[in-house]
Design a protein around this motif. Structure first.
Motif, short mmCIF file in Angstrom:
data_model
loop_
_atom_site.label_atom_id
_atom_site.label_comp_id
_atom_site.label_asym_id
_atom_site.label_seq_id
_atom_site.Cartn_x
_atom_site.Cartn_y
_atom_site.Cartn_z
N PHE A 1 -51.55 38.28 56.23
CA PHE A 1 -52.07 38.41 57.60
C PHE A 1 -52.58 37.07 58.10
N ARG A 2 -53.40 36.40 57.30
CA ARG A 2 -53.97 35.12 57.72
C ARG A 2 -52.89 34.04 57.84
N ALA A 3 -51.83 34.16 57.07
CA ALA A 3 -50.76 33.16 57.12
C ALA A 3 -49.77 33.41 58.25
N GLY A 4 -49.93 34.53 58.96
CA GLY A 4 -49.03 34.85 60.06
C GLY A 4 -47.70 35.41 59.59
N SER A 5 -47.69 36.00 58.39
CA SER A 5 -46.45 36.51 57.82
C SER A 5 -46.23 38.00 58.03
N HIS A 6 -47.17 38.68 58.66
CA HIS A 6 -46.95 40.09 58.97
C HIS A 6 -45.97 40.19 60.13
N VAL A 7 -45.19 41.23 60.13
CA VAL A 7 -44.23 41.45 61.21
C VAL A 7 -45.01 41.81 62.46
N ARG A 8 -44.75 41.07 63.52
CA ARG A 8 -45.42 41.33 64.80
C ARG A 8 -44.35 41.41 65.87
N ILE A 9 -44.46 42.39 66.73
CA ILE A 9 -43.55 42.54 67.84
C ILE A 9 -44.24 41.90 69.05
N ALA B 1 -59.30 44.39 55.34
CA ALA B 1 -60.27 44.75 56.38
C ALA B 1 -61.16 43.55 56.71
N THR B 2 -61.57 42.83 55.67
CA THR B 2 -62.39 41.63 55.88
C THR B 2 -61.62 40.59 56.69
N ALA B 3 -60.34 40.39 56.37
CA ALA B 3 -59.52 39.42 57.11
C ALA B 3 -59.37 39.82 58.57
N LEU B 4 -59.18 41.10 58.83
CA LEU B 4 -59.06 41.57 60.22
C LEU B 4 -60.36 41.36 60.99
N ARG C 1 -45.09 37.45 77.06
CA ARG C 1 -44.90 37.37 78.51
C ARG C 1 -46.20 37.51 79.29
N LEU C 2 -47.28 37.79 78.57
CA LEU C 2 -48.58 37.97 79.25
C LEU C 2 -49.21 36.62 79.54
N PRO C 3 -50.01 36.58 80.62
CA PRO C 3 -50.80 35.36 80.85
C PRO C 3 -51.78 35.15 79.69
N ARG C 4 -52.23 33.93 79.53
CA ARG C 4 -53.08 33.56 78.40
C ARG C 4 -54.31 34.45 78.26
N HIS C 5 -55.00 34.73 79.34
CA HIS C 5 -56.22 35.55 79.27
C HIS C 5 -55.89 36.99 78.89
N ALA C 6 -54.83 37.55 79.47
CA ALA C 6 -54.44 38.93 79.14
C ALA C 6 -54.00 39.03 77.68
N ARG C 7 -53.31 38.00 77.22
CA ARG C 7 -52.88 37.98 75.82
C ARG C 7 -54.10 37.99 74.90
N ARG C 8 -55.12 37.22 75.26
CA ARG C 8 -56.36 37.17 74.46
C ARG C 8 -56.99 38.55 74.38
N VAL C 9 -57.04 39.25 75.50
CA VAL C 9 -57.64 40.60 75.54
C VAL C 9 -56.84 41.56 74.66
N VAL C 10 -55.52 41.51 74.77
CA VAL C 10 -54.67 42.39 73.97
C VAL C 10 -54.84 42.08 72.48
N GLU C 11 -54.89 40.80 72.11
CA GLU C 11 -55.08 40.42 70.71
C GLU C 11 -56.42 40.94 70.19
N ILE C 12 -57.46 40.84 70.99
CA ILE C 12 -58.78 41.33 70.57
C ILE C 12 -58.77 42.85 70.40
N VAL C 13 -58.15 43.55 71.35
CA VAL C 13 -58.07 45.01 71.24
C VAL C 13 -57.26 45.40 70.00
N ASN C 14 -56.13 44.73 69.79
CA ASN C 14 -55.30 45.03 68.61
C ASN C 14 -56.07 44.82 67.31
N CYS C 15 -56.78 43.69 67.22
CA CYS C 15 -57.53 43.39 66.00
C CYS C 15 -58.68 44.39 65.81
#
Length: 169
Positions: A62-70, A141-144, A76-90
């Motif tokens: 996960f920390r190395a960025g090796s998990h499959v991510r779609i 869980a700790t890494a997330l 395609r999201l703007p930078r701020h919207a992408r940040r929000v989505v990443e926070i919600v996902n995490c």
């Protein structure tokens, strides 16, 4: 703290690799014994090694960025919207994995209390392989949660494959 966590995630990755070697050794021993006409049943041990390798590998990959991510939509999201989505996902993933971790630890403790053993020829106490799974999923869980805190502080996710290392703006 950052260095300690990164070392912990790396150690989990090395443990995952060690358990993969355990699978190899178990299979090779079984093959050699079969050729020699000796019965050696260790399929369960290989399965337990696979479970440990899988769960120990989660935090490191996960920390190395090796998990499959779609990222079809995310890119395609703007930078701020992408940040929000990443926070919600995490956040959602963190809550789910903490829940999973809690219940796997409870299962391990229950197996220890009842001295539950595997039904195979080796009769391994179940809490032993469950301990590897419990520790691995707890590290995940700790890494997330670590990643979530980092993103809430404005940093780019460590698993992001982009070459950008600038914080979110």
């Amino acid at each position: 703290m950052r260095r300690t966590l990164d070392r912990l995630y790396d150690a989990a990755g090395y443990l995952a690799a060690l358990f993969l070697v355990g699978i190899l050794v178990t299979i090779v021993i079984q093959l050699v014994c079969r050729i020699l006409g000796v019965t050696f049943e260790a399929t369960e041990a290989a399965g337990f090694c696979m479970a440990a390798a899988t769960f120990f590998g989660l935090a490191h990959t996960f920390r190395a960025g090796s998990h499959v991510r779609i990222t079809l939509t995310l890119d395609r999201l703007p930078r701020h919207a992408r940040r929000v989505v990443e926070i919600v996902n995490c956040t959602v993933a963190g809550v789910a994995v903490v829940f999973l971790s809690w219940h796997i630890i409870a299962l391990m403790v229950q197996s220890y209390r009842f001295q539950d053993v595997s039904p195979g020829l080796l009769a391994i106490q179940f809490w032993i392989p469950q301990a590897g799974v419990a520790l691995g999923v707890t590290l995940f869980a700790t890494a997330l949660l670590d990643e979530l805190v980092s993103m809430l502080r404005g940093h780019t996710p460590s698993y992001d494959s982009d070459d950008e290392s600038l914080p979110f703006e």
